[in-house]
Design a protein around this motif. Structure first.
Motif, PDB file in Angstrom:
ATOM      1  N   TRP A 160      25.713  38.093  18.079  1.00 29.74           N
ATOM      2  CA  TRP A 160      26.941  38.458  18.781  1.00 29.74           C
ATOM      3  C   TRP A 160      26.644  39.465  19.882  1.00 29.74           C
ATOM      4  N   TYR A 161      27.293  39.265  21.033  1.00 29.10           N
ATOM      5  CA  TYR A 161      27.118  40.152  22.187  1.00 29.10           C
ATOM      6  C   TYR A 161      28.462  40.716  22.620  1.00 29.10           C
ATOM      7  N   ASP A 162      28.395  41.879  23.230  1.00 28.58           N
ATOM      8  CA  ASP A 162      29.572  42.482  23.850  1.00 28.58           C
ATOM      9  C   ASP A 162      29.741  41.898  25.249  1.00 28.58           C
ATOM     10  N   MET A 163      30.932  42.078  25.788  1.00 24.95           N
ATOM     11  CA  MET A 163      31.199  41.693  27.175  1.00 24.95           C
ATOM     12  C   MET A 163      31.849  42.872  27.892  1.00 24.95           C
ATOM     13  N   TYR A 164      31.506  43.037  29.157  1.00 21.43           N
ATOM     14  CA  TYR A 164      32.183  44.007  30.011  1.00 21.43           C
ATOM     15  C   TYR A 164      33.360  43.318  30.683  1.00 21.43           C
ATOM     16  N   THR A 165      34.449  44.040  30.827  1.00 17.78           N
ATOM     17  CA  THR A 165      35.499  43.605  31.737  1.00 17.78           C
ATOM     18  C   THR A 165      35.285  44.406  33.016  1.00 17.78           C
ATOM     19  N   MET A 166      35.389  43.713  34.134  1.00 21.36           N
ATOM     20  CA  MET A 166      35.167  44.358  35.418  1.00 21.36           C
ATOM     21  C   MET A 166      36.330  44.010  36.348  1.00 21.36           C
ATOM     22  N   GLY A 167      36.608  44.890  37.271  1.00 22.46           N
ATOM     23  CA  GLY A 167      37.690  44.668  38.210  1.00 22.46           C
ATOM     24  C   GLY A 167      37.321  45.091  39.611  1.00 22.46           C
ATOM     25  N   LEU A 168      38.006  44.488  40.562  1.00 25.71           N
ATOM     26  CA  LEU A 168      37.812  44.791  41.981  1.00 25.71           C
ATOM     27  C   LEU A 168      39.172  44.847  42.639  1.00 25.71           C
ATOM     28  N   LEU A 169      39.492  45.970  43.252  1.00 26.46           N
ATOM     29  CA  LEU A 169      40.718  46.111  44.031  1.00 26.46           C
ATOM     30  C   LEU A 169      40.412  45.720  45.480  1.00 26.46           C
ATOM     31  N   ALA A 170      41.428  45.314  46.183  1.00 23.28           N
ATOM     32  CA  ALA A 170      41.242  44.788  47.540  1.00 23.28           C
ATOM     33  C   ALA A 170      40.452  45.755  48.435  1.00 23.28           C
ATOM     34  N   HIS A 171      40.738  47.029  48.369  1.00 22.44           N
ATOM     35  CA  HIS A 171      40.074  47.983  49.253  1.00 22.44           C
ATOM     36  C   HIS A 171      38.635  48.307  48.820  1.00 22.44           C
ATOM     37  N   GLU A 172      38.208  47.805  47.653  1.00 16.77           N
ATOM     38  CA  GLU A 172      36.860  48.085  47.144  1.00 16.77           C
ATOM     39  C   GLU A 172      35.831  47.025  47.533  1.00 16.77           C
ATOM     40  N   LEU A 173      36.278  45.908  48.089  1.00 18.75           N
ATOM     41  CA  LEU A 173      35.379  44.817  48.421  1.00 18.75           C
ATOM     42  C   LEU A 173      34.338  45.259  49.438  1.00 18.75           C
ATOM     43  N   ARG A 174      33.063  45.037  49.112  1.00 16.66           N
ATOM     44  CA  ARG A 174      31.948  45.395  50.021  1.00 16.66           C
ATOM     45  C   ARG A 174      31.290  44.136  50.536  1.00 16.66           C
TER      46      ARG A 174
END
Length: 174
Positions: A160-174
């Motif tokens: 069994w493995y863990d998972m990260y939840t990740m997020g990106l807001l519009a102003h954070e896009l690189r």
């Protein structure tokens, strides 16, 4: 079609079934992906033919390399609701010859830009297995940040493995 620097994102259809079927049956490609039960090529072709057309709540696009026009993967923005302005992103490159060459990063930037500019999303989210270091590097390069950890929710090779939840807001896009 949506253009990036290295990729073109375009609608997928039944003609793409063979590539999708091949990728979904390659253990190395599917290593950190949620896989389903094995399907025949005809079943995959039928699914592509019968799936609803792309819309705000469910968008599936093929990733083509601009250099040679090869279909190399897919991206999906799904579970989007205009009232929330949030969608979940899935991506994978099935053609291993294109791994590690910037195509995934460009596909991520391109689909996120499309989501923020054309779909007017506020946020894009995803989940990634903690051991999928290559994918996480791509996501962080584009601007995604870790928002949480789901404990022991992905099983592979009897572990069994863990998972990260990740997020990106519009102003954070690189």
């Amino acid at each position: 079609m949506v253009l990036g620097e290295l990729v073109r994102l375009r609608a997928m259809g039944p003609a793409d079934a063979e590539a999708l079927w091949r990728w979904n049956h390659d253990p190395e490609v599917m290593r950190w992906m949620d896989d389903t039960y094995p399907q025949t090529l005809e079943q995959v072709r039928g699914w592509l033919a019968e799936r609803p057309r792309n819309a705000y709540g469910s968008l599936l696009l093929g990733v083509e390399a601009l250099a040679d026009g090869a279909l190399i993967g897919l991206v999906s923005l799904h579970d989007a609701e205009p009232e929330k302005g949030i969608a979940e992103l899935d991506i994978y490159l099935g053609e291993k010859d294109y791994w590690g060459r910037g195509y995934a990063t460009d596909a991520m930037r391109t689909i996120c830009r499309y989501g923020f500019e054309d779909m007017r999303l506020h946020k894009v989210t995803l989940t990634v297995v903690t051991e999928n270091h290559a994918a996480r590097r791509v996501y962080e390069k584009v601007g995604f940040v870790e928002e949480g950890r789901l404990r022991q929710v992905f099983r592979r090779d009897g572990r069994w493995y863990d998972m990260y939840t990740m997020g990106l807001l519009a102003h954070e896009l690189r």
